[in-house]
Design a protein around this motif. Structure first.
Motif, short mmCIF file in Angstrom:
data_model
loop_
_atom_site.label_atom_id
_atom_site.label_comp_id
_atom_site.label_asym_id
_atom_site.label_seq_id
_atom_site.Cartn_x
_atom_site.Cartn_y
_atom_site.Cartn_z
N ARG A 92 0.82 -1.22 0.00
CA ARG A 92 0.00 0.00 0.00
C ARG A 92 0.85 1.27 0.00
O ARG A 92 0.50 2.26 -0.65
N THR A 93 1.98 1.24 0.71
CA THR A 93 2.75 2.47 0.95
C THR A 93 4.11 2.49 0.27
O THR A 93 4.72 3.56 0.15
N GLY A 94 4.64 1.32 -0.10
CA GLY A 94 6.00 1.25 -0.62
C GLY A 94 7.05 1.36 0.46
O GLY A 94 8.25 1.51 0.17
N ARG A 95 6.65 1.23 1.72
CA ARG A 95 7.55 1.38 2.86
C ARG A 95 7.34 0.23 3.84
O ARG A 95 6.24 -0.32 3.93
N PHE A 96 8.39 -0.08 4.59
CA PHE A 96 8.24 -1.04 5.68
C PHE A 96 7.55 -0.36 6.85
O PHE A 96 7.76 0.84 7.10
N PRO A 97 6.74 -1.10 7.60
CA PRO A 97 6.13 -0.51 8.80
C PRO A 97 7.16 -0.38 9.92
O PRO A 97 8.27 -0.92 9.83
N HIS A 98 6.83 0.39 10.94
CA HIS A 98 7.64 0.37 12.16
C HIS A 98 7.60 -1.05 12.72
O HIS A 98 6.53 -1.67 12.77
N ILE A 99 8.74 -1.54 13.14
CA ILE A 99 8.82 -2.93 13.61
C ILE A 99 9.43 -2.92 15.01
O ILE A 99 10.57 -2.50 15.20
N GLY A 100 8.64 -3.39 15.96
CA GLY A 100 9.10 -3.40 17.34
C GLY A 100 9.45 -2.01 17.84
O GLY A 100 10.37 -1.84 18.65
N GLY A 101 8.72 -1.00 17.35
CA GLY A 101 8.98 0.37 17.76
C GLY A 101 10.13 1.03 17.04
O GLY A 101 10.47 2.18 17.33
N VAL A 102 10.74 0.33 16.08
CA VAL A 102 11.90 0.85 15.35
C VAL A 102 11.45 1.30 13.96
O VAL A 102 10.68 0.61 13.29
N ASP A 103 11.95 2.44 13.52
CA ASP A 103 11.70 2.93 12.17
C ASP A 103 12.55 2.11 11.21
O ASP A 103 13.74 2.37 11.02
N ALA A 104 11.94 1.09 10.60
CA ALA A 104 12.69 0.18 9.74
C ALA A 104 13.25 0.89 8.52
O ALA A 104 14.32 0.54 8.03
N GLU A 105 12.54 1.89 8.02
CA GLU A 105 13.01 2.62 6.85
C GLU A 105 14.34 3.31 7.14
O GLU A 105 15.28 3.26 6.35
N SER A 106 14.43 3.98 8.28
CA SER A 106 15.68 4.63 8.65
C SER A 106 16.78 3.61 8.91
O SER A 106 17.94 3.82 8.53
N ALA A 107 16.42 2.51 9.52
CA ALA A 107 17.42 1.47 9.83
C ALA A 107 18.01 0.88 8.56
O ALA A 107 19.18 0.50 8.52
N MET A 108 17.21 0.81 7.49
CA MET A 108 17.72 0.27 6.23
C MET A 108 18.88 1.10 5.71
O MET A 108 19.81 0.58 5.11
N GLY A 109 18.83 2.39 5.94
CA GLY A 109 19.88 3.27 5.47
C GLY A 109 21.19 3.10 6.21
O GLY A 109 22.21 3.68 5.79
N ARG A 110 21.20 2.31 7.29
CA ARG A 110 22.43 2.08 8.05
C ARG A 110 23.07 0.73 7.72
O ARG A 110 24.08 0.37 8.33
N VAL A 111 22.50 0.00 6.79
CA VAL A 111 23.07 -1.29 6.38
C VAL A 111 24.25 -1.04 5.45
O VAL A 111 24.13 -0.31 4.45
N HIS A 112 25.41 -1.63 5.78
CA HIS A 112 26.61 -1.48 4.97
C HIS A 112 27.04 -2.80 4.30
O HIS A 112 28.03 -2.82 3.57
N THR A 113 26.32 -3.86 4.52
CA THR A 113 26.66 -5.17 3.97
C THR A 113 26.55 -5.15 2.44
O THR A 113 25.55 -4.67 1.90
N PRO A 114 27.55 -5.66 1.73
CA PRO A 114 27.47 -5.74 0.26
C PRO A 114 26.26 -6.56 -0.18
O PRO A 114 25.92 -7.59 0.42
N VAL A 115 25.61 -6.10 -1.25
CA VAL A 115 24.36 -6.70 -1.71
C VAL A 115 24.48 -7.08 -3.18
O VAL A 115 24.96 -6.28 -4.00
N LEU A 116 24.03 -8.28 -3.51
CA LEU A 116 23.81 -8.70 -4.88
C LEU A 116 22.30 -8.80 -5.07
O LEU A 116 21.64 -9.62 -4.42
N ALA A 117 21.73 -7.96 -5.93
CA ALA A 117 20.27 -7.89 -6.09
C ALA A 117 19.90 -8.27 -7.52
O ALA A 117 20.28 -7.58 -8.46
N ILE A 118 19.16 -9.37 -7.67
CA ILE A 118 18.83 -9.92 -8.98
C ILE A 118 17.32 -10.06 -9.11
O ILE A 118 16.68 -10.76 -8.32
N SER A 119 16.76 -9.39 -10.10
CA SER A 119 15.35 -9.59 -10.43
C SER A 119 15.24 -10.49 -11.66
O SER A 119 16.19 -10.63 -12.43
N VAL A 120 14.08 -11.10 -11.83
CA VAL A 120 13.89 -12.14 -12.84
C VAL A 120 12.89 -11.66 -13.88
O VAL A 120 11.78 -11.23 -13.54
N ASP A 121 13.27 -11.74 -15.15
CA ASP A 121 12.33 -11.44 -16.22
C ASP A 121 11.11 -12.36 -16.10
O ASP A 121 11.27 -13.56 -15.87
#
Length: 282
Positions: free
Chosen positions: A193-222
């Motif tokens: 509905r919103t394109g955003r994660f909800p607050h989870i356990g009282g934590v702003d998950a959207e802001s927390a995502m911006g603190r992830v530094h782990t390398p990511v391989l992101a693959i979408s499928v045709d």
């Protein structure tokens, strides 16, 4: 097909089923991949992919999501769990596998809902001992990111499922996603509905995502009907502090979708192995 060893992890009254595959031949310290499945998909569905990853030189474990396959509790009106518990379950599984993980590179690999749980685990639990994250056929299923007339069907479809789960106290799995706890459906419908994660356990998950530094391989499928390319682009945009390798996957002459990529996964397994080998030492 390579056989796995079925193991179990106890956490907060739940039992998580984990399938652990034999080490790759002659590679006792190979990087280890922990796979988190899609909504309603049993761990055993990934056997072809696990075999391909093992052949590519990776150790593999696949964990059933809470309430699916070998994992309990079976979703019912008494279940209250949602995304917070799914993210924490990945941590509990990693802790149980710790004797196997020490001294080797560790990757989380998520498919669909499992990918969302893996991202949230990194965001909410600061899992610094995870070396890499692979996302395959994952996305934020925001209705505006779907193309054409389908865009206008996604919102009522997802919110109708959420309303049904709220009314019945559980999602029975009628034609979508398997039987699910209403909290999981509630949180999933929020992202649609919103394109955003909800607050989870009282934590702003959207802001927390911006603190992830782990390398990511992101693959979408045709041909992915549930998480088309723009939905993964939206998720990757939230990981603005992480190095992201963004790719699209297709097999010429083969029609793939959100699920069937698993059966054409040797190129993907090789790509994941290459990603793992290029990760910096911890």
């Amino acid at each position: 097909m390579v056989e796995y060893q079925q193991e179990y992890v106890q956490v907060d009254g739940a039992r998580l089923g984990v399938q652990v595959y034999p080490e790759p031949d002659g590679m006792a310290d190979a990087p280890m991949v922990l796979i988190a499945p899609a909504m309603g998909v049993r761990a055993r569905y990934y056997r072809p992919f696990a075999a391909a990853l093992r052949d590519a030189g990776l150790a593999v474990a696949v964990a059933d999501l809470r309430g699916t396959g070998e994992s309990t509790p079976r979703p019912s009106r008494a279940c209250r769990y949602g995304y917070a518990e799914l993210a924490a379950d990945i941590g509990a599984t990693r802790a149980a596998l710790k004797p196997r993980l020490d001294g080797r590179r560790t990757l989380l690999l998520g498919h669909s809902l499992g990918g969302q749980a893996a991202v949230l685990h990194l965001a909410l639990h600061e899992a610094h001992e995870v070396d890499g994250l692979a996302l395959i056929a994952v996305g934020i299923p925001y209705w505006r990111d779907f193309a054409g007339p389908r865009r206008y069907g996604v919102l009522p479809y997802t919110q109708g499922i959420a309303a049904t789960a709220r009314m019945l106290g559980v999602w029975p799995g009628w034609g979508f996603g398997g039987r699910q706890a209403r909290g999981v459906i509630r949180d999933w419908a929020h992202t649609a509905r919103t394109g955003r994660f909800p607050h989870i356990g009282g934590v702003d998950a959207e802001s927390a995502m911006g603190r992830v530094h782990t390398p990511v391989l992101a693959i979408s499928v045709d041909g992915d009907q549930y998480t088309p390319h723009p939905t993964l682009d939206r998720l990757c945009a939230k990981l603005d502090a992480a190095p992201v390798e963004r790719e699209r996957f297709h097999v010429p002459g083969t029609a793939l979708d959100h699920f069937t990529w698993v059966h054409a996964a040797r190129p993907l397994a090789a790509r994941v192995a290459g990603f793992a080998s290029g990760l910096p030492s911890r």
